[in-house]
Design a protein around this motif. Structure first.
Motif, mmCIF file in Angstrom:
data_model
loop_
_atom_site.group_PDB
_atom_site.id
_atom_site.type_symbol
_atom_site.label_atom_id
_atom_site.label_comp_id
_atom_site.label_asym_id
_atom_site.label_seq_id
_atom_site.Cartn_x
_atom_site.Cartn_y
_atom_site.Cartn_z
ATOM 1 N N PHE A 45 5.966 -6.428 -6.859
ATOM 2 C CA PHE A 45 6.116 -5.362 -5.874
ATOM 3 C C PHE A 45 6.406 -5.890 -4.473
ATOM 4 C CE2 PHE A 45 3.470 -3.773 -9.299
ATOM 5 C CZ PHE A 45 4.163 -2.636 -9.661
ATOM 6 N N CYS A 53 4.152 -0.273 -5.266
ATOM 7 C CA CYS A 53 5.008 0.782 -5.809
ATOM 8 C C CYS A 53 4.673 2.092 -5.111
ATOM 9 C CB CYS A 53 4.786 0.916 -7.311
ATOM 10 S SG CYS A 53 5.848 2.176 -8.042
ATOM 11 N N GLN A 81 -1.576 -1.544 -6.973
ATOM 12 C CA GLN A 81 -1.025 -2.673 -7.708
ATOM 13 C C GLN A 81 -1.788 -2.797 -9.013
ATOM 14 O OE1 GLN A 81 -1.691 -5.806 -4.873
ATOM 15 N NE2 GLN A 81 0.427 -5.781 -4.253
#
Length: 102
Positions: A45, A53, A81
């Motif tokens: 990410f 995200c 996460q």
């Protein structure tokens, strides 16, 4: 009503420690995912806003457990996460919207 299962999903991805099968159901992407190793997915990410995200996800854990790291100070984080465990099996969906990456 549309339907999808792991065996009929049109897209698949297999990496060390991960296997995923994906398909579209209307405005959603559905993923059937199995983790064959413990993993901290934070690096995947990196570069997104807050390095996390930003898409909402819905799903169910079929086997094992799914843990999430939270942003400091957020009682109910809006972005997380995932931390995966060996043998974890999940089904998740997210709305098909593009996320702008700076």
């Amino acid at each position: 009503m549309p339907k999808l299962n792991k065996n009929d999903a049109p897209e698949s991805m297999k990496l060390e420690g991960y296997e995923g099968h994906f398909g579209e159901l209307g405005d959603y992407t559905v993923g059937f995912e199995t983790y064959t190793a413990d993993a901290d997915l934070a690096e995947l990410f990196r570069g997104l806003p807050d390095d996390r995200c930003q898409c909402p996800h819905w799903g169910v854990v079929l086997k094992g457990q799914l843990k999430f790291g939270e942003l400091a100070g957020e009682a109910f984080p809006t972005s997380v996460q995932p931390l995966t465990d060996l043998g974890e099996c999940i089904v998740q969906a997210h709305v098909d919207e593009r996320v702008d990456i700076p």
